[in-house]
Design an enzyme around this catalytic site. Structure first.
Site, mmCIF file in Angstrom:
data_model
loop_
_atom_site.group_PDB
_atom_site.id
_atom_site.type_symbol
_atom_site.label_atom_id
_atom_site.label_comp_id
_atom_site.label_asym_id
_atom_site.label_seq_id
_atom_site.Cartn_x
_atom_site.Cartn_y
_atom_site.Cartn_z
ATOM 1 N N THR A 1 12.244 1.891 16.974
ATOM 2 C CA THR A 1 12.937 1.038 16.009
ATOM 3 C C THR A 1 11.962 0.111 15.312
ATOM 4 O O THR A 1 11.975 -0.030 14.085
ATOM 5 C CB THR A 1 14.006 0.203 16.736
ATOM 6 O OG1 THR A 1 14.883 1.064 17.457
ATOM 7 C CG2 THR A 1 14.805 -0.630 15.760
ATOM 8 N N TYR B 1 16.884 5.747 25.656
ATOM 9 C CA TYR B 1 16.845 4.436 24.991
ATOM 10 C C TYR B 1 18.282 4.001 24.727
ATOM 11 O O TYR B 1 18.979 4.600 23.905
ATOM 12 C CB TYR B 1 16.044 4.548 23.700
ATOM 13 C CG TYR B 1 15.891 3.273 22.901
ATOM 14 C CD1 TYR B 1 16.229 2.020 23.401
ATOM 15 C CD2 TYR B 1 15.368 3.324 21.605
ATOM 16 C CE1 TYR B 1 16.077 0.874 22.658
ATOM 17 C CE2 TYR B 1 15.199 2.177 20.850
ATOM 18 C CZ TYR B 1 15.564 0.960 21.376
ATOM 19 O OH TYR B 1 15.407 -0.178 20.618
ATOM 20 N N ARG C 1 22.763 -1.375 18.154
ATOM 21 C CA ARG C 1 22.280 -0.706 16.944
ATOM 22 C C ARG C 1 22.909 0.663 16.756
ATOM 23 O O ARG C 1 23.004 1.146 15.629
ATOM 24 C CB ARG C 1 20.749 -0.560 16.987
ATOM 25 C CG ARG C 1 20.005 -1.883 16.922
ATOM 26 C CD ARG C 1 18.528 -1.698 16.677
ATOM 27 N NE ARG C 1 18.257 -1.391 15.286
ATOM 28 C CZ ARG C 1 17.439 -2.105 14.489
ATOM 29 N NH1 ARG C 1 16.817 -3.175 14.956
ATOM 30 N NH2 ARG C 1 17.231 -1.747 13.251
ATOM 31 N N ILE D 1 9.428 -2.746 27.284
ATOM 32 C CA ILE D 1 8.996 -2.144 26.027
ATOM 33 C C ILE D 1 9.267 -3.212 24.981
ATOM 34 O O ILE D 1 10.412 -3.492 24.644
ATOM 35 C CB ILE D 1 9.710 -0.814 25.752
ATOM 36 C CG1 ILE D 1 9.293 0.209 26.813
ATOM 37 C CG2 ILE D 1 9.395 -0.308 24.352
ATOM 38 C CD1 ILE D 1 9.995 1.554 26.714
#
Length: 297
Positions: free
Chosen positions: A46, A135, A140, A206
């Site tokens: 992203t 993920y 989102r 991350i």
């Protein structure tokens, strides 16, 4: 064995003024990350604006990253898509390019069922032999990987080995780690939750924050790994205002603005992302100054 432990950077994709990928700058910021102790480079996620890269650019950026890193730390390539076959294609090509692992986001917009997620991730992971990190970022994508789904995938598919958890729901993360009982690794996908998630057994983060504060982000994760949670909490809380400022507009708008404020010259954003609102940029500037990563002036 975990793909990595500690702090991985969800690295930006630098752009030239005309909007093309700035490969020279990409090499430069990769070198700076490795020098600062970053434990893994996560490319074309992203934060890397993968959704506005063409397939050719996407794979070229992965290849460039693999070449620049040259085996010094693991390279995890984002290869997710809301089309399963596209994700398979990108994943196969990323493996050919030399990526050490893949980061595969839930299918956005489609809003697959849990049954659909199992089929989607199984097909992608079965097409490659390198490790796959799921993920989970429902804010989102509109799609949440439930703990039972992640555990089912990890137990059925040998190379599904980890989850980047960015749901923001610590109760869900705790449920996942309890249910998994070690069968799947968990990485924090939110910089303000590094210590809580690692204290529950997460392997690291991350990180968006690492783009502007790599040594500091590494130190937070390293303190957790050494069991010094008092220090880890102190470091985490010191970064909280900056973490929030980096998400006061949609990622990666603020982090690219922050890097440009630092003089790193990572360039503009690709549409439909727009430049940061002046009042938010001022908030970001103040947070960076208070954290000590931008000179007052």
């Amino acid at each position: 064995m975990a793909i990595f432990e500690g702090a991985g950077v969800a690295i930006v994709t630098p752009m030239c003024a005309d909007g093309s990928v700035n490969y020279g700058k990409l090499n430069e910021i990769i070198e700076a990350q490795i020098a600062a102790g970053t434990d893994s480079i996560i490319i074309c996620g992203t934060t890397g604006e993968a959704s506005t890269l063409t397939h050719e650019e996407h794979l070229d950026v992965i290849r460039a990253c693999v070449q620049a890193v040259n085996g010094r730390v693991p390279v995890i390539a984002g290869t997710g898509s809301n089309c399963t076959d596209t994700a398979v294609y990108l994943s196969v090509e990323a493996q050919k390019a030399g990526a050490d692992a893949l980061l595969v986001v839930t299918p956005y917009y489609n809003k697959a069922t849990q049954k659909g997620l199992i089929a989607h991730f199984t097909k992608i992971a079965s097409a490659v032999s390198i490790p796959v990190v799921l993920y989970n970022v429902p804010g989102r994508t509109g799609c949440n990987i439930l703990p039972q789904t992640a555990v089912t995938l990890a137990r059925r598919v040998e190379n599904i080995v980890a989850v980047k958890e960015a749901s923001g729901n610590l109760s869900q993360v705790a449920d996942l780690l309890a249910l998994a009982d070690g069968c799947i690794d968990v990485y924090s996908g939110n910089d303000d939750q590094i210590v809580p998630i690692m204290s529950l057994g997460g392997k690291g983060v991350i990180s968006v924050l690492s783009n502007v504060a790599p040594a500091q982000t590494h130190a937070i994760a390293a303190a957790c790994l050494s069991g010094d949670y008092a220090l880890a909490a102190k470091l985490q809380l010191a970064a909280i205002d900056l973490c929030h400022a980096l998400f006061c507009e949609v990622n990666p708008i603020p982090v690219k603005a922050a890097m440009n404020l630092q003089g790193l010259e990572v360039g503009p954003l690709r549409a439909p992302l727009s430049e940061m609102e002046p009042e938010n940029q001022e908030r970001l500037r103040k947070a960076m100054e208070a954290y000590g990563i931008l000179n007052r002036g």
